[in-house]
Design an enzyme around this catalytic site. Structure first.
Site, PDB file in Angstrom:
ATOM      1  N   TYR A 170      -2.010  -0.150  10.557  1.00 33.09           N
ATOM      2  CA  TYR A 170      -1.969  -0.616   9.166  1.00 33.09           C
ATOM      3  C   TYR A 170      -0.678  -0.167   8.493  1.00 33.09           C
ATOM      4  CZ  TYR A 170      -3.414  -1.264   4.295  1.00 33.09           C
ATOM      5  OH  TYR A 170      -3.485  -1.653   2.975  1.00 33.09           O
ATOM      6  N   SER A 184       0.868  -1.185   0.000  1.00 37.09           N
ATOM      7  CA  SER A 184       0.000   0.000   0.000  1.00 37.09           C
ATOM      8  C   SER A 184       0.896   1.222   0.000  1.00 37.09           C
ATOM      9  CB  SER A 184      -0.873   0.005   1.263  1.00 37.09           C
ATOM     10  OG  SER A 184      -1.485   1.268   1.467  1.00 37.09           O
TER      11      SER A 184
END
Length: 265
Positions: A143, A130
């Site tokens: 995250y 990501s």
């Protein structure tokens, strides 16, 4: 056949889209995920082989490796985010779960399948991380930390495999709109999940990311895309997002209209 491709997190979203794309490109695809029912649906649609596996279970991952005769491409896609709380108030259990799936799950599967990837003419490891793997933001501590660790795993693996015919590729998407990612992160709050994408003209789709995976994998074996960052046009950076019309559209008369936008003097 183009070879055997194993895709984790294949029951929905980017994983399912990658299964579809690689199957279309001629790969014998092995679709891996926890949810057996959803996995079987993807398999029926694509002709992929479904292997229900929880990648946080070391024994299950070993059995996955034992069930395979070959692996030319591994797509480490399984992962996800839980919660959007600050570091001060975040759940340790959420952080543990994110590390267990995103980082340790990727490590387990990569270790288990590396002997197969080293065989033959050469293998390819693709890890879907990501933009959170290199940029932090408020409410994304757990995250982002997990994706930073996954990025470090990928970078280190490439160094350690230097001299072997195994490519190590990282695909880092920005804003992707799927059915489950934001909903899971926000604990099922559909209104909050929808608000994340409100007014964003064409966020990325799972198919867009799958196309990037196919592009990177489809290049000649001597070509390695170390790190591919892909964002929607509306997202210039993690914190720079345009909300409003952006892409040309045809009106009811079939005439293409340019979005109106005020520019600073």
């Amino acid at each position: 056949m183009a070879g055997t491709a194993v895709v984790t997190g294949a029951s929905s979203g980017i994983g399912a889209a990658t299964v579809r794309r690689l199957a279309k490109d001629g790969y014998d695809v092995v679709a891996v995920a926890r949810r057996a029912d959803r996995l079987r649906e993807v398999a029926r649609e694509t002709g992929a082989r479904a292997l229900p596996v929880d990648i946080t279970d070391a024994g299950a991952v070993r059995r996955l490796a034992d069930a395979l005769d070959a692996c030319d491409v591994l797509v480490n896609n399984a992962g996800g985010a839980l919660g959007a709380e600050s570091v001060a108030t975040a759940s340790v259990d959420d952080w543990e779960r994110m590390f267990s799936v995103n980082v340790l799950g990727t490590l387990r599967v990569t270790q288990a399948l590396l002997p197969l990837l080293r065989q033959g003419a050469g293998g390819t490891v693709v890890t879907i991380t990501s933009t959170a793997a290199f940029t932090t933001y408020e409410g994304g501590g757990g995250y982002s930390a997990a994706k930073h660790a996954e990025h470090a795993l990928s970078e280190t693996l490439r160094l350690e495999l230097c001299g072997e015919p195994v490519r190590v590729i990282e695909v880092a998407p920005g804003m992707v709109k799927t059915d489950e990612f934001a909903l899971n992160r926000l604990r099922g709050d559909a209104a909050k999940a929808a608000a994340l994408y409100e007014g964003v003209d064409h966020p990325l789709t799972a198919d867009d990311v799958a196309a990037c995976v196919a592009l990177a994998v489809g290049l000649p074996q001597h070509v390695n895309i170390d790190h591919l960052v892909v964002r929607p046009l509306a997202q210039a950076a993690q914190h720079r997002l345009h909300r409003g019309p952006l892409i040309h559209r045809k009106n009811e008369h079939g005439i293409e209209e340019r979005p109106t936008r005020e520019f600073p003097a």
